[in-house]
Design a protein around this motif. Structure first.
Motif, PDB file in Angstrom:
ATOM      1  N   GLU A 165      -7.679  14.984  -3.176  1.00 38.32           N
ATOM      2  CA  GLU A 165      -7.815  15.670  -1.890  1.00 38.32           C
ATOM      3  C   GLU A 165      -6.491  16.313  -1.469  1.00 38.32           C
ATOM      4  OE1 GLU A 165      -9.718  13.158   1.111  1.00 38.32           O
ATOM      5  OE2 GLU A 165     -10.955  12.321  -0.488  1.00 38.32           O
ATOM      6  N   ALA A 166      -5.401  15.652  -1.800  1.00 37.84           N
ATOM      7  CA  ALA A 166      -4.098  16.213  -1.452  1.00 37.84           C
ATOM      8  C   ALA A 166      -3.869  17.513  -2.222  1.00 37.84           C
ATOM      9  CB  ALA A 166      -2.996  15.204  -1.761  1.00 37.84           C
ATOM     10  N   HIS A 167      -4.244  17.504  -3.495  1.00 33.54           N
ATOM     11  CA  HIS A 167      -4.070  18.710  -4.296  1.00 33.54           C
ATOM     12  C   HIS A 167      -4.955  19.840  -3.790  1.00 33.54           C
ATOM     13  CE1 HIS A 167      -1.879  16.186  -7.242  1.00 33.54           C
ATOM     14  NE2 HIS A 167      -1.249  17.351  -7.461  1.00 33.54           N
ATOM     15  N   LEU A 168      -6.178  19.489  -3.415  1.00 33.06           N
ATOM     16  CA  LEU A 168      -7.072  20.500  -2.866  1.00 33.06           C
ATOM     17  C   LEU A 168      -6.483  21.102  -1.591  1.00 33.06           C
ATOM     18  CD1 LEU A 168     -10.628  18.923  -3.277  1.00 33.06           C
ATOM     19  CD2 LEU A 168      -9.717  20.977  -4.405  1.00 33.06           C
ATOM     20  N   ALA A 169      -6.004  20.214  -0.749  1.00 36.81           N
ATOM     21  CA  ALA A 169      -5.430  20.690   0.506  1.00 36.81           C
ATOM     22  C   ALA A 169      -4.214  21.573   0.246  1.00 36.81           C
ATOM     23  CB  ALA A 169      -5.052  19.499   1.387  1.00 36.81           C
ATOM     24  N   ALA A 170      -3.432  21.180  -0.764  1.00 37.38           N
ATOM     25  CA  ALA A 170      -2.234  21.949  -1.082  1.00 37.38           C
ATOM     26  C   ALA A 170      -2.614  23.320  -1.636  1.00 37.38           C
ATOM     27  CB  ALA A 170      -1.383  21.180  -2.087  1.00 37.38           C
ATOM     28  N   ALA A 171      -3.625  23.320  -2.491  1.00 38.55           N
ATOM     29  CA  ALA A 171      -4.063  24.586  -3.087  1.00 38.55           C
ATOM     30  C   ALA A 171      -4.515  25.541  -1.985  1.00 38.55           C
ATOM     31  CB  ALA A 171      -5.199  24.329  -4.086  1.00 38.55           C
ATOM     32  N   LYS A 172      -5.188  24.975  -0.996  1.00 40.03           N
ATOM     33  CA  LYS A 172      -5.664  25.785   0.114  1.00 40.03           C
ATOM     34  C   LYS A 172      -4.464  26.315   0.929  1.00 40.03           C
ATOM     35  CE  LYS A 172      -9.099  25.476   3.768  1.00 40.03           C
ATOM     36  NZ  LYS A 172      -9.767  24.504   4.640  1.00 40.03           N
ATOM     37  N   HIS A 173      -3.484  25.419   1.118  1.00 40.58           N
ATOM     38  CA  HIS A 173      -2.326  25.771   1.921  1.00 40.58           C
ATOM     39  C   HIS A 173      -1.481  26.851   1.257  1.00 40.58           C
ATOM     40  CE1 HIS A 173       1.103  25.154   4.618  1.00 40.58           C
ATOM     41  NE2 HIS A 173       1.875  25.118   3.529  1.00 40.58           N
ATOM     42  N   TYR A 174      -1.249  26.654  -0.030  1.00 39.36           N
ATOM     43  CA  TYR A 174      -0.361  27.597  -0.723  1.00 39.36           C
ATOM     44  C   TYR A 174      -1.126  28.754  -1.344  1.00 39.36           C
ATOM     45  CZ  TYR A 174       3.221  23.969  -0.324  1.00 39.36           C
ATOM     46  OH  TYR A 174       4.095  23.046   0.154  1.00 39.36           O
ATOM     47  N   GLY A 175      -2.450  28.662  -1.387  1.00 41.62           N
ATOM     48  CA  GLY A 175      -3.241  29.698  -2.032  1.00 41.62           C
ATOM     49  C   GLY A 175      -3.299  29.526  -3.533  1.00 41.62           C
ATOM     50  N   THR A 176      -2.654  28.486  -4.032  1.00 41.77           N
ATOM     51  CA  THR A 176      -2.679  28.241  -5.482  1.00 41.77           C
ATOM     52  C   THR A 176      -2.324  26.785  -5.735  1.00 41.77           C
ATOM     53  OG1 THR A 176      -1.642  28.773  -7.599  1.00 41.77           O
ATOM     54  CG2 THR A 176      -0.267  29.024  -5.641  1.00 41.77           C
ATOM     55  N   HIS A 210       0.855  -1.190   0.000  1.00 46.66           N
ATOM     56  CA  HIS A 210       0.000   0.000   0.000  1.00 46.66           C
ATOM     57  C   HIS A 210       0.881   1.226   0.000  1.00 46.66           C
ATOM     58  CE1 HIS A 210      -3.556  -2.412   0.983  1.00 46.66           C
ATOM     59  NE2 HIS A 210      -2.763  -3.092   1.795  1.00 46.66           N
ATOM     60  N   GLN A 211       0.833   1.979  -1.085  1.00 41.51           N
ATOM     61  CA  GLN A 211       1.662   3.180  -1.139  1.00 41.51           C
ATOM     62  C   GLN A 211       1.144   4.201  -0.123  1.00 41.51           C
ATOM     63  OE1 GLN A 211       2.256   4.780  -5.061  1.00 41.51           O
ATOM     64  NE2 GLN A 211       3.769   6.269  -4.364  1.00 41.51           N
ATOM     65  N   ILE A 212       2.066   4.796   0.567  1.00 40.42           N
ATOM     66  CA  ILE A 212       1.676   5.704   1.643  1.00 40.42           C
ATOM     67  C   ILE A 212       0.947   6.921   1.078  1.00 40.42           C
ATOM     68  CG2 ILE A 212       2.629   7.298   3.377  1.00 40.42           C
ATOM     69  CD1 ILE A 212       4.737   5.130   3.935  1.00 40.42           C
ATOM     70  N   PRO A 213      -0.214   7.260   1.617  1.00 38.92           N
ATOM     71  CA  PRO A 213      -0.995   8.380   1.081  1.00 38.92           C
ATOM     72  C   PRO A 213      -0.486   9.715   1.604  1.00 38.92           C
ATOM     73  CG  PRO A 213      -2.232   7.323   2.833  1.00 38.92           C
ATOM     74  CD  PRO A 213      -0.942   6.551   2.693  1.00 38.92           C
ATOM     75  N   ALA A 214       0.772  10.020   1.270  1.00 36.54           N
ATOM     76  CA  ALA A 214       1.354  11.293   1.690  1.00 36.54           C
ATOM     77  C   ALA A 214       1.958  11.971   0.465  1.00 36.54           C
ATOM     78  CB  ALA A 214       2.425  11.055   2.750  1.00 36.54           C
ATOM     79  N   TRP A 215       1.706  13.271   0.349  1.00 37.59           N
ATOM     80  CA  TRP A 215       2.221  14.036  -0.788  1.00 37.59           C
ATOM     81  C   TRP A 215       3.049  15.195  -0.251  1.00 37.59           C
ATOM     82  CZ3 TRP A 215      -2.189  11.274  -0.779  1.00 37.59           C
ATOM     83  CH2 TRP A 215      -2.487  10.505  -1.896  1.00 37.59           C
ATOM     84  N   TYR A 216       4.082  15.560  -1.027  1.00 37.27           N
ATOM     85  CA  TYR A 216       4.967  16.635  -0.579  1.00 37.27           C
ATOM     86  C   TYR A 216       4.853  17.827  -1.508  1.00 37.27           C
ATOM     87  CZ  TYR A 216       6.836  12.760   2.075  1.00 37.27           C
ATOM     88  OH  TYR A 216       6.945  11.693   2.893  1.00 37.27           O
ATOM     89  N   GLY A 217       4.711  19.004  -0.882  1.00 34.15           N
ATOM     90  CA  GLY A 217       4.702  20.232  -1.654  1.00 34.15           C
ATOM     91  C   GLY A 217       6.119  20.616  -2.041  1.00 34.15           C
ATOM     92  N   PRO A 218       6.260  21.658  -2.844  1.00 34.61           N
ATOM     93  CA  PRO A 218       7.586  22.093  -3.320  1.00 34.61           C
ATOM     94  C   PRO A 218       8.529  22.411  -2.153  1.00 34.61           C
ATOM     95  CG  PRO A 218       5.822  23.316  -4.427  1.00 34.61           C
ATOM     96  CD  PRO A 218       5.174  22.518  -3.346  1.00 34.61           C
ATOM     97  N   ASP A 219       7.979  22.880  -1.047  1.00 36.77           N
ATOM     98  CA  ASP A 219       8.831  23.201   0.107  1.00 36.77           C
ATOM     99  C   ASP A 219       8.909  22.055   1.103  1.00 36.77           C
ATOM    100  OD1 ASP A 219       6.241  23.239   0.962  1.00 36.77           O
ATOM    101  OD2 ASP A 219       6.366  25.149   2.045  1.00 36.77           O
ATOM    102  N   GLY A 220       8.396  20.896   0.696  1.00 33.85           N
ATOM    103  CA  GLY A 220       8.486  19.735   1.579  1.00 33.85           C
ATOM    104  C   GLY A 220       7.323  19.619   2.546  1.00 33.85           C
ATOM    105  N   HIS A 221       6.360  20.498   2.464  1.00 32.78           N
ATOM    106  CA  HIS A 221       5.209  20.405   3.354  1.00 32.78           C
ATOM    107  C   HIS A 221       4.445  19.110   3.047  1.00 32.78           C
ATOM    108  CE1 HIS A 221       1.331  21.277   5.238  1.00 32.78           C
ATOM    109  NE2 HIS A 221       2.004  22.114   6.021  1.00 32.78           N
ATOM    110  N   ILE A 222       4.015  18.426   4.121  1.00 28.83           N
ATOM    111  CA  ILE A 222       3.385  17.107   3.940  1.00 28.83           C
ATOM    112  C   ILE A 222       1.874  17.237   3.930  1.00 28.83           C
ATOM    113  CG2 ILE A 222       3.157  14.788   4.892  1.00 28.83           C
ATOM    114  CD1 ILE A 222       5.818  15.230   6.334  1.00 28.83           C
ATOM    115  N   PHE A 223       1.250  16.596   2.920  1.00 29.03           N
ATOM    116  CA  PHE A 223      -0.206  16.513   2.883  1.00 29.03           C
ATOM    117  C   PHE A 223      -0.591  15.045   2.924  1.00 29.03           C
ATOM    118  CE2 PHE A 223       1.134  20.323   0.726  1.00 29.03           C
ATOM    119  CZ  PHE A 223       0.361  21.307   1.333  1.00 29.03           C
TER     120      PHE A 223
END
Length: 883
Positions: free
Chosen positions: A431-442, A411-424
């Motif tokens: 859902e990860a992309h949505l959360a990231a968009a919210k976090h980064y504003g884009t 089972h691949q771990i359901p964790a995604w990393y933003g450009p600055d290493g922030h974990i979603f």
RNA sequence: GGGCGAUUAGCUCAGGUGGUAGAGCGUCUCGUUUACACCGAGAAGGUCGGCGGUUCGAAUCCGUCAUCGCCCACCA
């Protein structure tokens, strides 16, 4: 007519198919019934069935069939485990054989290949489990990487992450340099090997020609040393604490620190500290804020942090080089032989390396708290109980559980990393992309964590994920918590403990009420079965040769609690013979018209013979029921074996022969019905153990029945069904015949010859008894040639006249006398002990001084009573002895 | 270093709450009476690891020693 011998191979496949096709294994048919649930420990898809599986599945099937017969809505949930590393290794080896590798294929293609392989292998193991007769609900079969189960895995991961119980951390982990993955503590195999201890001299800065000597079993790690530690109270080193030494070969200045980790008794009392390559040193490094110098790469070769000369060397080559170089610089103080413990990977067999990496961990200590409590309070109990201490021991010292693996199958771990290493951490990429968009504003590009989860992470969810969680399914509502988990002690930590933790956390209830821990199966010499030793017995080979029933019975009969099972083929053969014996007894019944009679009432039997066997059935039935309820499989199997062979075949069937060949039609009819009933009861009781032969006999003996034995009703026997009088009569008869046989052998009388046995007996007890038995003994006469004499015999004795010889034998009354004697002797013993106790008390000055007068009197009175009774019994005993 | 378990017939093993040692296999003797030779009837074979203790009485409870096995543990 039944064949002369039972041939299992022809019968087993047919019945299994009929059972499965008719839905006999399916749970849920009895909506009104109380459920009984067992979660099958999912075998690895890599494996083929071994003897441990055979034992495991047999015991579960016995329980499932038992409770199903008792009217419970039985669910046996089957499935298989994806077995991450093990399976990946198998497929990788195949690729290697074809000159390819997973890296050549790429992740996606590789995983597709594994799925392909799993399809074949998974079917193979399911076939093998069926071959043993396992009555699991195959329609509900699950695989740990099914879509539903994968959803459960992600859900659990996400929730635990949000609760802070799953976290990412940079720590030392057990690194497997061959498989290139981290593994958990439990997958480490500590092996004792002979090694060496090298003593190195480290020059102390600013002190000419002064050295501090450290001992090490791993010279190559000195390249990553960042300190030397001594005990704060060690006088020898008081002056140097705080100074630096110069790390030879490297030139790095490293401090001499004071830390209680250093043991003045060990070695030189000074220890080198390599925080990046040793679990203890890591802690010391943390305490002193030491840098961590990682000198290995993922293959455990020296990396660029090591001096030029060592780079690229394998750790063992580097070891030799470091020792040689230290020696040539005069810095090698000495070498000692030193037995040591080295960590090996349980899958790869490679020497593991403590390695500093980023991994995911579960906060196991927090989850363990309620799991410990659940066993303390008895919400879950272990059988046998002593395994609870093993469980507690581990749970109370539990360490963070490293759950990430650097492999592709799982089972691949359901964790995604933003450009600055922030974990979603989210259920899906969307859902990860949505959360990231919210976090980064884009919207931003994310990269997914490459790692997969430890295979035990998904199996920890097995009791509820297989029932549909996280959906609130009716199955979940109905079958959770489950009743029993049947497993081996080798996975108490890997699996059982983790299921309890996860079950409590996500379901709020323990996953099972009882954990039955069975033994390990070894070969007949007690060796653990292993392919490398060539002593593996394939359970299917035994099933082919002797029948699955015989194999199952063998395993059940040897499943005594708390000891390993040493399996010997002769034992299986013995139980095959038992099956044949049963078959032939049924054949005898069939030949004599003993077909089941509708409405037969066992309590209404008139013949002592039949009243006796009815009682004996009740007794064994109650024994088997009680034993199975208590998981005493060996007791249940033993009781059935002895009843069927030793009582039913050896005595009852023999006694029916004179009845069947006699003139009394009503006796014949009653005996036919009773024999059929007894056989029917045996089939029921034996069915959980030997499902195939019992089903076959059930079918052949009464083909018109509307349901099959698997769906029949368990006879709930009450011992009160027994008839004490009949039991006593038969007991007497059995003893009588045994004596006659013994005499015959002793006198060397040919079996065919008629023995004019004359029982002369004037004792009123025996006379009355003989009279009561006259009918059956007369019938017996045809069998054993018994006749009665009219003249009076000597008092209290029994004569047997064989041809011209006369013997005086301990028959009947004599037997009674002997029994009476031993009973009296025991009572006298007991009374004697009572008297002795009271005497002691009464002789005790302290007691006399403190106890109230009436108590003392009472004791004296009791002593008198006991003494009088004892005297009476003594006298009775004396009288008996002279009879 | 901790923890757990084991030691019973030639072999493999059963033997809750103490009361005359059991099974299967193997060995030996006898046996082809129509369920069964994958059978039947019998026999031989045990100081229940050693030593202490509790008890009228211990394979069983307690202590200790010996031997074996397993699990856990960071000892340079």
């Amino acid at each position: 007519m039944l064949d002369k011998t039972y041939r299992p191979a022809e019968v087993e496949a047919r019945h299994y198919r009929l059972w499965e096709e008719s839905g006999a294994f399916a749970a849920g048919a009895r909506a009104e019934a109380r459920p009984f649930t067992i979660m099958m420990p999912p075998p690895n898809v890599t494996g083929s069935l071994h003897m441990g599986h055979a034992l495991n599945f047999t015991l579960q099937d016995i329980l499932i069939r038992f409770y199903r017969l008792r009217g419970r809505d039985a669910l046996w949930q089957p499935g298989t485990d994806h077995a991450g590393i093990a399976t990946q290794m198998v497929v990788e080896r195949q690729l290697e054989a074809m000159g390819s590798s997973r890296h050549q294929l790429g992740r996606e293609e590789f995983v597709r290949r594994v799925w392909e392989w799993k399809a074949e292998s998974g079917d193979a193991i399911a076939y093998q489990v069926r071959r043993l007769g396992a009555s699991a609900d195959w329609a509900r079969e699950r695989f740990t990487m099914d879509e539903g189960l994968s959803t459960a895995v992600r859900k659990v991961f996400v929730e635990l992450y949000r609760q802070g119980l799953v976290y990412r951390d940079k720590r030392l982990v057990n690194w497997d340099p061959k498989l290139h993955t981290a593994i958990s503590d439990l997958e480490v195999d500590q092996r004792e090997v002979s090694g060496k201890m090298w003593y190195f001299k480290y020059p102390i800065e600013g002190l000419e020609d002064q050295y501090i000597t450290v001992g090490t079993t791993r010279p190559e790690t000195m390249l990553g040393d960042t300190a030397v530690a001594v005990h704060p109270e060690d006088e020898r080193y008081r002056g140097v604490v705080g100074k630096n030494c110069v790390l030879p070969l490297v030139g790095r200045k490293i401090p001499i620190v004071a830390d209680t980790y250093s043991d003045p008794e060990k070695g030189t009392g000074a220890v080198k500290i390599t925080p990046a390559h040793d679990f203890n040193d890591f802690e010391v490094g943390r305490r002193h804020g030491l840098p961590m110098v990682n000198v290995f790469d993922e293959d455990a070769r020296l990396n660029e942090s090591a001096p030029e000369a060592y780079r690229g060397l394998d750790r063992f080559e580097a070891r030799a080089r470091v020792v040689a170089d230290m020696d040539s610089q005069g810095l090698l103080a000495k070498i000692e032989e030193n037995p040591m413990v080295v960590p090996y990977g349980d899958r790869s067999g490679a020497v593991l390396e403590p390695w500093l990496t980023d991994q995911w961990f579960v906060d196991a200590a927090t989850l363990a708290t309620p799991a410990i409590e659940a066993v303390e309070t008895g919400a879950t109990r272990f059988v046998p109980k002593h395994w609870e201490s093993t469980y507690f021991e581990w749970m109370r010292n539990i360490q963070p559980w490293c759950i990430s693996r650097q492999i592709w199958w799982g089972h691949q771990i359901p964790a995604w990393y933003g450009p600055d290493g922030h974990i979603f951490v989210e259920m899906t990429a969307e859902e990860a992309h949505l959360a990231a968009a919210k976090h980064y504003g884009t919207a931003v590009p994310l990269t997914r964590d490459e790692d997969v989860l430890d295979t035990w992470f998904s199996s920890a969810l097995w009791p509820f994920s297989t029932l549909g969680w996280p959906e609130p399914t009716p199955e979940l509502e109905r079958y959770y918590p489950t009743d029993v988990l049947v497993t081996g002690f080798d996975i108490i930590f890997f699996w059982v403990a983790r299921m309890i933790m996860m079950g409590l956390h996500f379901m709020g209830e323990v996953p099972f009420r009882t954990v039955y821990i069975h033994a390990l199966v070894r070969d007949e010499k007690g060796q653990k079965m292993a392919k490398s030793k060539g002593n593996v017995i394939d359970p299917l080979d035994l099933a082919e040769a002797y029948g699955s029933d015989a194999l199952r019975f063998t395993l059940a009969a040897q499943a005594a609690q708390g000891r390993d099972i040493k399996l010997s083929e002769s034992r299986v053969e013995g139980y095959r013979n038992f099956a044949t014996k049963l078959w032939n007894a049924a054949r005898f019944c069939q030949m004599n018209g003993c077909a089941p009679r509708a409405g037969f009432d066992p309590k209404a039997c008139e013949l002592a013979l039949n009243r006796w066997i009815v009682g004996a059935v009740a007794e064994v039935g109650a024994q088997v029921t009680a034993a199975l309820e208590a998981f005493k499989f060996n007791e249940a199997a033993g009781a059935l074996y002895h009843f069927t062979w030793g009582t039913f075949c050896d005595w009852y069937v023999e006694f029916t022969k004179p009845v069947f060949s006699g003139p009394d039609e009503s006796a014949k009819e009653e005996t036919r019905a009773a024999a059929a009933w007894v056989l029917d009861q045996i089939l029921h009781l034996l069915h959980p153990f030997m499902p195939f032969i019992t089903e076959e006999l059930w079918e052949q003996l009464a083909p018109a029945r509307e349901h099959r034995l698997i769906s029949a009703e368990w006879p709930e026997h009450v011992p009160a069904l027994g008839d004490e009088h009949a039991a006593a009569e038969m007991d007497w008869l059995v003893r009588l015949i045994s004596e006659i046989r013994a005499v015959r052998v002793e006198m060397n009388v040919p079996a065919a010859a008629k023995i004019p046995l004359v029982i002369k007996d004037a004792s009123p007890v025996t006379a009355a008894r003989a009279d009561a038995h006259r009918d059956i003994i007369e019938r017996l006469a045809r069998l054993e040639s018994v006749a009665f004499a009219d003249e009076a015999p000597p008092k209290g004795s029994v004569q047997v006249v064989l041809d011209e010889a006369t013997l005086v034998l301990p028959l009947a009354d004599v037997i009674d006398i002997a029994q009476e004697q031993s009973r009296l002797a025991r009572e006298i013993d007991k009374l004697g002990s009572e008297i002795a106790r009271l005497d002691k008390k009464l002789a005790n000055a302290d007691f006399l001084a403190k106890a109230p007068a009436e108590v003392v009197d009472e004791q004296r009175e009791r002593r008198k009573e006991f003494a009088e009774t004892k005297a009476k019994l003594d006298e009775a005993l004396g009288r008996l002895a002279t009879m």
